[in-house]
Design a protein around this motif. Sequence first.
Motif, PDB file in Angstrom:
ATOM      1  N   GLU A 265       0.804  -1.219   0.000  1.00 39.63           N
ATOM      2  CA  GLU A 265       0.000   0.000   0.000  1.00 39.63           C
ATOM      3  C   GLU A 265       0.840   1.273   0.000  1.00 39.63           C
ATOM      4  OE1 GLU A 265      -3.516  -0.007   2.581  1.00 39.63           O
ATOM      5  OE2 GLU A 265      -3.182  -2.159   2.901  1.00 39.63           O
ATOM      6  N   PHE A 266       2.035   1.218   0.586  1.00 35.56           N
ATOM      7  CA  PHE A 266       2.825   2.443   0.692  1.00 35.56           C
ATOM      8  C   PHE A 266       3.262   2.983  -0.668  1.00 35.56           C
ATOM      9  CE2 PHE A 266       6.460  -0.294   0.077  1.00 35.56           C
ATOM     10  CZ  PHE A 266       7.442   0.527  -0.425  1.00 35.56           C
ATOM     11  N   LYS A 267       3.253   2.112  -1.695  1.00 36.83           N
ATOM     12  CA  LYS A 267       3.698   2.591  -3.002  1.00 36.83           C
ATOM     13  C   LYS A 267       2.649   2.398  -4.094  1.00 36.83           C
ATOM     14  CE  LYS A 267       6.178  -1.443  -4.831  1.00 36.83           C
ATOM     15  NZ  LYS A 267       7.416  -1.836  -5.541  1.00 36.83           N
ATOM     16  N   GLU A 268       1.424   2.072  -3.699  1.00 36.90           N
ATOM     17  CA  GLU A 268       0.373   1.851  -4.690  1.00 36.90           C
ATOM     18  C   GLU A 268       0.106   3.089  -5.543  1.00 36.90           C
ATOM     19  OE1 GLU A 268      -2.953  -1.380  -3.392  1.00 36.90           O
ATOM     20  OE2 GLU A 268      -2.901   0.464  -2.230  1.00 36.90           O
ATOM     21  N   LYS A 269       0.115   4.249  -4.915  1.00 35.18           N
ATOM     22  CA  LYS A 269      -0.327   5.463  -5.597  1.00 35.18           C
ATOM     23  C   LYS A 269       0.486   5.754  -6.844  1.00 35.18           C
ATOM     24  CE  LYS A 269      -1.593  10.292  -4.690  1.00 35.18           C
ATOM     25  NZ  LYS A 269      -1.642  11.360  -3.664  1.00 35.18           N
ATOM     26  N   THR A 270       1.769   5.441  -6.816  1.00 35.23           N
ATOM     27  CA  THR A 270       2.632   5.764  -7.955  1.00 35.23           C
ATOM     28  C   THR A 270       3.077   4.512  -8.711  1.00 35.23           C
ATOM     29  OG1 THR A 270       4.555   5.802  -6.476  1.00 35.23           O
ATOM     30  CG2 THR A 270       3.478   7.904  -6.923  1.00 35.23           C
ATOM     31  N   SER A 271       2.474   3.363  -8.425  1.00 34.72           N
ATOM     32  CA  SER A 271       2.840   2.114  -9.100  1.00 34.72           C
ATOM     33  C   SER A 271       1.935   1.870 -10.300  1.00 34.72           C
ATOM     34  CB  SER A 271       2.719   0.936  -8.128  1.00 34.72           C
ATOM     35  OG  SER A 271       3.697   1.008  -7.118  1.00 34.72           O
ATOM     36  N   PRO A 272       2.387   1.034 -11.248  1.00 34.43           N
ATOM     37  CA  PRO A 272       1.532   0.672 -12.385  1.00 34.43           C
ATOM     38  C   PRO A 272       0.364  -0.191 -11.927  1.00 34.43           C
ATOM     39  CG  PRO A 272       3.530  -0.636 -12.388  1.00 34.43           C
ATOM     40  CD  PRO A 272       3.710   0.395 -11.317  1.00 34.43           C
ATOM     41  N   GLY A 273      -0.543  -0.495 -12.853  1.00 37.24           N
ATOM     42  CA  GLY A 273      -1.734  -1.254 -12.505  1.00 37.24           C
ATOM     43  C   GLY A 273      -1.438  -2.657 -12.021  1.00 37.24           C
ATOM     44  N   ALA A 274      -0.325  -3.234 -12.470  1.00 34.98           N
ATOM     45  CA  ALA A 274       0.052  -4.583 -12.054  1.00 34.98           C
ATOM     46  C   ALA A 274       1.471  -4.858 -12.508  1.00 34.98           C
ATOM     47  CB  ALA A 274      -0.904  -5.621 -12.646  1.00 34.98           C
ATOM     48  N   TYR A 275       2.098  -5.869 -11.902  1.00 33.31           N
ATOM     49  CA  TYR A 275       3.383  -6.346 -12.387  1.00 33.31           C
ATOM     50  C   TYR A 275       3.612  -7.767 -11.892  1.00 33.31           C
ATOM     51  CZ  TYR A 275       5.052  -4.669  -7.782  1.00 33.31           C
ATOM     52  OH  TYR A 275       5.214  -4.426  -6.428  1.00 33.31           O
ATOM     53  N   TYR A 276       4.561  -8.448 -12.531  1.00 33.09           N
ATOM     54  CA  TYR A 276       4.861  -9.844 -12.212  1.00 33.09           C
ATOM     55  C   TYR A 276       6.245  -9.941 -11.571  1.00 33.09           C
ATOM     56  CZ  TYR A 276       6.061 -14.779 -12.937  1.00 33.09           C
ATOM     57  OH  TYR A 276       6.451 -16.079 -12.757  1.00 33.09           O
ATOM     58  N   GLN A 277       6.347 -10.804 -10.567  1.00 33.26           N
ATOM     59  CA  GLN A 277       7.640 -11.091  -9.932  1.00 33.26           C
ATOM     60  C   GLN A 277       7.966 -12.558 -10.140  1.00 33.26           C
ATOM     61  OE1 GLN A 277       8.190 -11.858  -5.528  1.00 33.26           O
ATOM     62  NE2 GLN A 277       8.986  -9.780  -5.647  1.00 33.26           N
ATOM     63  N   GLN A 278       9.142 -12.844 -10.663  1.00 33.01           N
ATOM     64  CA  GLN A 278       9.533 -14.209 -10.990  1.00 33.01           C
ATOM     65  C   GLN A 278       9.664 -15.070  -9.736  1.00 33.01           C
ATOM     66  OE1 GLN A 278      13.196 -13.091 -12.857  1.00 33.01           O
ATOM     67  NE2 GLN A 278      14.440 -13.730 -11.121  1.00 33.01           N
ATOM     68  N   PRO A 279       9.479 -16.386  -9.869  1.00 34.97           N
ATOM     69  CA  PRO A 279       9.698 -17.276  -8.722  1.00 34.97           C
ATOM     70  C   PRO A 279      11.179 -17.360  -8.382  1.00 34.97           C
ATOM     71  CG  PRO A 279       9.305 -18.559 -10.706  1.00 34.97           C
ATOM     72  CD  PRO A 279       9.068 -17.124 -11.080  1.00 34.97           C
ATOM     73  N   SER A 280      11.466 -17.840  -7.183  1.00 28.68           N
ATOM     74  CA  SER A 280      12.866 -18.057  -6.809  1.00 28.68           C
ATOM     75  C   SER A 280      13.389 -19.306  -7.502  1.00 28.68           C
ATOM     76  CB  SER A 280      12.997 -18.206  -5.289  1.00 28.68           C
ATOM     77  OG  SER A 280      12.259 -19.325  -4.833  1.00 28.68           O
TER      78      SER A 280
ATOM     79  N   GLY B  60       5.845 -17.671  -8.509  1.00 27.00           N
ATOM     80  CA  GLY B  60       5.674 -16.446  -9.256  1.00 27.00           C
ATOM     81  C   GLY B  60       4.524 -15.651  -8.662  1.00 27.00           C
ATOM     82  N   ARG B  61       4.624 -14.339  -8.737  1.00 21.11           N
ATOM     83  CA  ARG B  61       3.597 -13.502  -8.112  1.00 21.11           C
ATOM     84  C   ARG B  61       3.074 -12.449  -9.080  1.00 21.11           C
ATOM     85  NH1 ARG B  61       6.705 -12.563  -2.316  1.00 21.11           N
ATOM     86  NH2 ARG B  61       5.929 -14.441  -1.278  1.00 21.11           N
ATOM     87  N   PHE B  62       1.771 -12.344  -9.148  1.00 23.54           N
ATOM     88  CA  PHE B  62       1.074 -11.305  -9.883  1.00 23.54           C
ATOM     89  C   PHE B  62       0.654 -10.256  -8.861  1.00 23.54           C
ATOM     90  CE2 PHE B  62      -3.516 -10.629 -11.663  1.00 23.54           C
ATOM     91  CZ  PHE B  62      -3.255  -9.291 -11.910  1.00 23.54           C
ATOM     92  N   PHE B  63       1.314  -9.088  -8.904  1.00 21.95           N
ATOM     93  CA  PHE B  63       1.007  -7.996  -7.982  1.00 21.95           C
ATOM     94  C   PHE B  63      -0.061  -7.102  -8.609  1.00 21.95           C
ATOM     95  CE2 PHE B  63       4.998  -9.294  -6.161  1.00 21.95           C
ATOM     96  CZ  PHE B  63       4.900  -8.948  -4.817  1.00 21.95           C
TER      97      PHE B  63
ATOM     98  N   ILE C  37       8.411 -16.492 -18.294  1.00 23.88           N
ATOM     99  CA  ILE C  37       9.555 -16.292 -17.398  1.00 23.88           C
ATOM    100  C   ILE C  37       9.869 -17.552 -16.613  1.00 23.88           C
ATOM    101  CG2 ILE C  37      10.358 -15.018 -15.375  1.00 23.88           C
ATOM    102  CD1 ILE C  37       8.865 -12.567 -16.475  1.00 23.88           C
ATOM    103  N   ALA C  38       8.849 -18.193 -16.051  1.00 23.70           N
ATOM    104  CA  ALA C  38       9.106 -19.402 -15.263  1.00 23.70           C
ATOM    105  C   ALA C  38       9.622 -20.537 -16.148  1.00 23.70           C
ATOM    106  CB  ALA C  38       7.833 -19.828 -14.533  1.00 23.70           C
ATOM    107  N   ILE C  39       9.060 -20.677 -17.352  1.00 27.98           N
ATOM    108  CA  ILE C  39       9.568 -21.697 -18.275  1.00 27.98           C
ATOM    109  C   ILE C  39      11.028 -21.412 -18.616  1.00 27.98           C
ATOM    110  CG2 ILE C  39       9.433 -22.515 -20.668  1.00 27.98           C
ATOM    111  CD1 ILE C  39       6.376 -22.369 -20.394  1.00 27.98           C
ATOM    112  N   GLY C  40      11.331 -20.154 -18.893  1.00 26.36           N
ATOM    113  CA  GLY C  40      12.706 -19.790 -19.209  1.00 26.36           C
ATOM    114  C   GLY C  40      13.673 -20.150 -18.090  1.00 26.36           C
ATOM    115  N   MET C  41      13.255 -19.913 -16.842  1.00 32.05           N
ATOM    116  CA  MET C  41      14.109 -20.223 -15.697  1.00 32.05           C
ATOM    117  C   MET C  41      14.319 -21.726 -15.541  1.00 32.05           C
ATOM    118  SD  MET C  41      12.602 -17.522 -12.879  1.00 32.05           S
ATOM    119  CE  MET C  41      13.677 -18.116 -11.569  1.00 32.05           C
TER     120      MET C  41
END
Length: 608
Positions: A390-405, A412-415, A445-449
Amino acid sequence: MVKKIFKWTGISLAVAIGLGGSFAAHEWYADKPVRLSSLLDREMVKIAFESPETLTSLGFLESVGIKGHNAELDDDRPQVLERMFNKAKQIRVLVEQYDDADLNENDQLSKEITLYLLDFLDSSYEYRHHNYPVNQLFGLQNNFPSFMEAQHQVTSIEDADNYISRLNKVPVKFSQNLEGLKIREQKQIIPPKFVIERVIDEMNGFVATPIEENILFSSLKDKLDKIDNLDPTEKQRVLAEANKAIETNVYPAYQALINYFTKLKPEATTDAGFWRLPGGNQAYKQALAFFTTTDYSPEYIHNLGLTEVDRIQSEILAELTKLNINTDNGFSQTIEDLAADEQYYYQDNDDGRQQILADYQTILDEIDAGLDDAFNIRPKAGMEVVRIPEFKEKTSPGAYYQQPSLDGTRPGRFFANLYDIKATPTYSMRTLAYHEGIPGHHFQIAIGMELEGLPFLRKMGGFTAYTEGWALYAEQLAWELGFQKHPQDNIGRLQAELFRAVRLVVDTGLHHKRWTREQAIDYMKANTGMAQSDVVSEIERYIVMPGQATSYKIGMMKILELREKAKNQLGDKFNLAEFHDVVLKNGAVPLSILERLVDKYIEQKQTA
């Protein structure tokens, strides 16, 4: 546009060799390892090991009990940037030792991709300072707390102590970045005034937050609460030390940045584009070349965008007519009327936002279970939907993806951005989920990893036109495969594609045609019907990240062009799943190389 190289020691060479790939110890030291892939893995491992933050993000050392890097932060001194360019030249010499005739087909492709990146890095040296390290979207000041919240795992007291160690090292990291900011100031590479105002406001809010409510403290507490059988005394010690670290080191480091930008602000102007910077026009062309992996000129991309905007708007109007929606008032007003319909929104409260996350997960689970005919290859890693902090929602894009470890402990995470409930109409949710999750970024991304036999560079590399082009292609693919439940969903899909076409226009408008920030906002608002908050956030993103937003549509159009080419030339021999194999099984590649790979697939199928 370029990765930093950091000097960091403390991990045994034996572990480095073991994690760097399947090569023997002598290949770690050899000027020319027997296999090119061993050389590439070795050099990538060296780079990763010099960046403790990268190691934390990758998450593979923890699985073998190594955690010391989690107490460190990256070395951000300007000298490190210079060393990176020198290192790139050294790597090039090593790679060119391998003659193409001695390499198998896969290694030839690895060599070609490596040299492509190294060539670009070399040509970018003159423009290495053409960026804004502190900005409202992905700057130092918001990346650090996001990194600590999302990447730094705390499952033991050792992890917690490492967390505190990092908090205490924030002043060093921020002072190193200040050195780089002052170099840019001397070169007159100063962010637009609105960027400075945004980051000052953000940082003032950050340091004004009571420590126990600050994400750096609260996320640590949440992680500690999840540790079973944690000694209460130890927990209190850790939290007390974290409180002190934030008060005595973190907040003063942020205040130093606030003071710098407050002093810098009078030097800034309201002009937004790269054209206003010394060498800015050429720097923008470099950015376009990097992100699109093409030689398209800014003028060509701008005109392409205008053409696509007209086409997609016409298709949307046709869909609206099928739903008996009156379009007499023109495109913009019709879309605004549709967006104003309360039936398409969730309740503007915590329950409504929680339901959005749950519905996103349902959408992803559904399509994941129904793609067998379209894909031979699937990622092993799972994925989940979470809210952007929440602290950075105001200036963040509508969504983004974070790759799995890499070790599989983090999916993998869909923010999803839930700041403005009006930015999440139900008819746009499927398309966004398909883009960020399945079969979009998560598949690619996950397939590539997870690909076997490829050097680390190709597993983790990112050519934006390929990665974002695939995600936008995935939106259309999901529609073609019948996963849009209602007619409105197709309007949502077309709006998303229109959004990417508009990006071609506004990005080049800002940085090539000298549009103002307000002109770009007005154009995007009039031609997309997006929520005002999203429009402003997006335009301000393009200002601090020139060229990146053009890659989506350029990449999608190339993938669709290649698929159509394969269909036309193969006829009954064309197989969609096989085409997706060609696109996905080589990792991320420049578009020119992707075209060659598809041409080879066509030729092989024709002669089979």
